[in-house]
Design an enzyme around this catalytic site. Sequence first.
Site, PDB file in Angstrom:
ATOM      1  N   ASP A   9       0.880  -1.173   0.000  1.00  0.00           N
ATOM      2  CA  ASP A   9       0.000   0.000   0.000  1.00  0.00           C
ATOM      3  C   ASP A   9       0.918   1.224   0.000  1.00  0.00           C
ATOM      4  O   ASP A   9       2.137   1.111   0.155  1.00  0.00           O
ATOM      5  CB  ASP A   9      -0.895  -0.006   1.254  1.00  0.00           C
ATOM      6  CG  ASP A   9      -1.827   1.210   1.332  1.00  0.00           C
ATOM      7  OD1 ASP A   9      -2.433   1.561   0.299  1.00  0.00           O
ATOM      8  OD2 ASP A   9      -1.932   1.832   2.401  1.00  0.00           O
ATOM      9  N   SER A  10       0.283   2.402  -0.138  1.00  0.00           N
ATOM     10  CA  SER A  10       1.061   3.639  -0.059  1.00  0.00           C
ATOM     11  C   SER A  10       1.563   3.890   1.366  1.00  0.00           C
ATOM     12  O   SER A  10       2.537   4.605   1.563  1.00  0.00           O
ATOM     13  CB  SER A  10       0.180   4.823  -0.466  1.00  0.00           C
ATOM     14  OG  SER A  10      -0.938   4.900   0.401  1.00  0.00           O
ATOM     15  N   CYS A  72      -4.370  -1.680  -1.901  1.00  0.00           N
ATOM     16  CA  CYS A  72      -4.563  -0.245  -2.144  1.00  0.00           C
ATOM     17  C   CYS A  72      -5.478  -0.112  -3.359  1.00  0.00           C
ATOM     18  O   CYS A  72      -5.159  -0.628  -4.442  1.00  0.00           O
ATOM     19  CB  CYS A  72      -3.210   0.397  -2.438  1.00  0.00           C
ATOM     20  SG  CYS A  72      -3.321   2.129  -2.926  1.00  0.00           S
ATOM     21  N   GLU A 146      -3.024   8.480   8.354  1.00  0.00           N
ATOM     22  CA  GLU A 146      -1.597   8.112   8.446  1.00  0.00           C
ATOM     23  C   GLU A 146      -1.002   8.612   9.758  1.00  0.00           C
ATOM     24  O   GLU A 146      -0.139   7.986  10.353  1.00  0.00           O
ATOM     25  CB  GLU A 146      -0.807   8.742   7.286  1.00  0.00           C
ATOM     26  CG  GLU A 146      -0.861   7.980   5.979  1.00  0.00           C
ATOM     27  CD  GLU A 146      -0.013   6.709   5.986  1.00  0.00           C
ATOM     28  OE1 GLU A 146       1.168   6.755   6.360  1.00  0.00           O
ATOM     29  OE2 GLU A 146      -0.557   5.656   5.586  1.00  0.00           O
ATOM     30  N   CYS A 176     -11.059   2.725   0.028  1.00  0.00           N
ATOM     31  CA  CYS A 176      -9.658   3.068   0.265  1.00  0.00           C
ATOM     32  C   CYS A 176      -9.304   2.311   1.530  1.00  0.00           C
ATOM     33  O   CYS A 176     -10.070   2.358   2.520  1.00  0.00           O
ATOM     34  CB  CYS A 176      -9.489   4.570   0.488  1.00  0.00           C
ATOM     35  SG  CYS A 176      -7.841   5.013   1.118  1.00  0.00           S
ATOM     36  N   HIS A 178      -7.350   2.735   3.803  1.00  0.00           N
ATOM     37  CA  HIS A 178      -7.167   3.530   5.027  1.00  0.00           C
ATOM     38  C   HIS A 178      -8.487   3.713   5.795  1.00  0.00           C
ATOM     39  O   HIS A 178      -8.474   3.939   6.998  1.00  0.00           O
ATOM     40  CB  HIS A 178      -6.627   4.929   4.684  1.00  0.00           C
ATOM     41  CG  HIS A 178      -5.154   4.977   4.395  1.00  0.00           C
ATOM     42  ND1 HIS A 178      -4.595   4.479   3.246  1.00  0.00           N
ATOM     43  CD2 HIS A 178      -4.122   5.493   5.115  1.00  0.00           C
ATOM     44  CE1 HIS A 178      -3.288   4.682   3.264  1.00  0.00           C
ATOM     45  NE2 HIS A 178      -2.971   5.298   4.391  1.00  0.00           N
TER      46      HIS A 178
HETATM   47  N1  DGL Z   1      -4.908   3.147   0.850  1.00  0.00           N
HETATM   48  C1  DGL Z   1      -4.968   3.580  -0.479  1.00  0.00           C
HETATM   49  C2  DGL Z   1      -6.214   3.125  -1.220  1.00  0.00           C
HETATM   50  O1  DGL Z   1      -6.780   2.103  -0.869  1.00  0.00           O
HETATM   51  C3  DGL Z   1      -4.614   4.975  -0.885  1.00  0.00           C
HETATM   52  C4  DGL Z   1      -4.342   6.058   0.048  1.00  0.00           C
HETATM   53  C5  DGL Z   1      -3.491   7.135  -0.609  1.00  0.00           C
HETATM   54  O2  DGL Z   1      -2.269   6.960  -0.562  1.00  0.00           O
HETATM   55  O3  DGL Z   1      -4.042   8.093  -1.155  1.00  0.00           O
HETATM   56  O4  DGL Z   1      -6.640   3.727  -2.163  1.00  0.00           O
END
Ligand code: DGL
Length: 255
Positions: A9-10, A72, A146, A176, A178
């Site tokens: 993931d990011s 992600c 984050e 997402c 997150h």
């Molecule tokens: N967690 C990521 C997703 O599912 C992206 C979050 C990001 O870096 O913008 O899209």
Amino acid sequence: MKDFIAVFDSGIGGLTVYNTLKEKFPKENIVYLADSKNCPYGIKTIEEINHLSVNNINYLKNLGAKIIVIACNTATSSVKKEIIESKGQIVGVIEPTANLAYNTSKSKRIGLFATDLTVKTNAYNDYLQDAYVCSEGCSDFVLPIENGDLHSDNMKKLIKNHIDKLNDVDTLILGCTHFPYIKDEINKFIPNVILIESGEATYQVVYKYLLNNNKLSNNENRKLIFMTTGNLENVKQQLIRFNQDFDDIKVAEID
Ligand code: DGL
């Protein structure tokens, strides 16, 4: 280390998928890569994210991953072709999550909270063609999450602002990885809407691939390894904050 499941993931969002894999596969080695140097992904261009995602995939392939889970949505939406061509060895979160949402929704009116880029690619709509999809770009959630800012007044205000744009949906995709970290706060605004996450649905796809290809492992003393492209100390602190234990944490040099 050979014979491992790779997850990337990011940043720390993909942990919401990793946690399910870790629990359901107690005998599998797992490597989690956080591309923290380039986080957030969702406000970059599709070309940039495609480039970063392909680099991450190649890096993990070269390390010897037996399967790569793109935990992600933004990265998944940028590499659709590579996923299809890989015959199951690369798993994205969008298709399993979209299918789960479709099967869950009674009214077929489905909300989508995702990053701006995921919304722009229409990646979810491809799997939800028979449904009404109300998409909302919520990239402003990512950095506070984050930083562990999950319950502040600021976060509640951001959430309310996006909830107000939803138009009579019975199901909301947390598109997402997150966003499951703020699901309790989202749920307080819309207690009757079912929230959909990626962990379990993605696990099912991974399990099927490993089973059908005879690749399930039986490590008595499995290892959990973290890697980051960013600052090691910062990521260590993040992992502690998000209750992760691990056998090792290292820097990944990826251009
Ligand atoms: N967690 C990521 C997703 O599912 C992206 C979050 C990001 O870096 O913008 O899209």
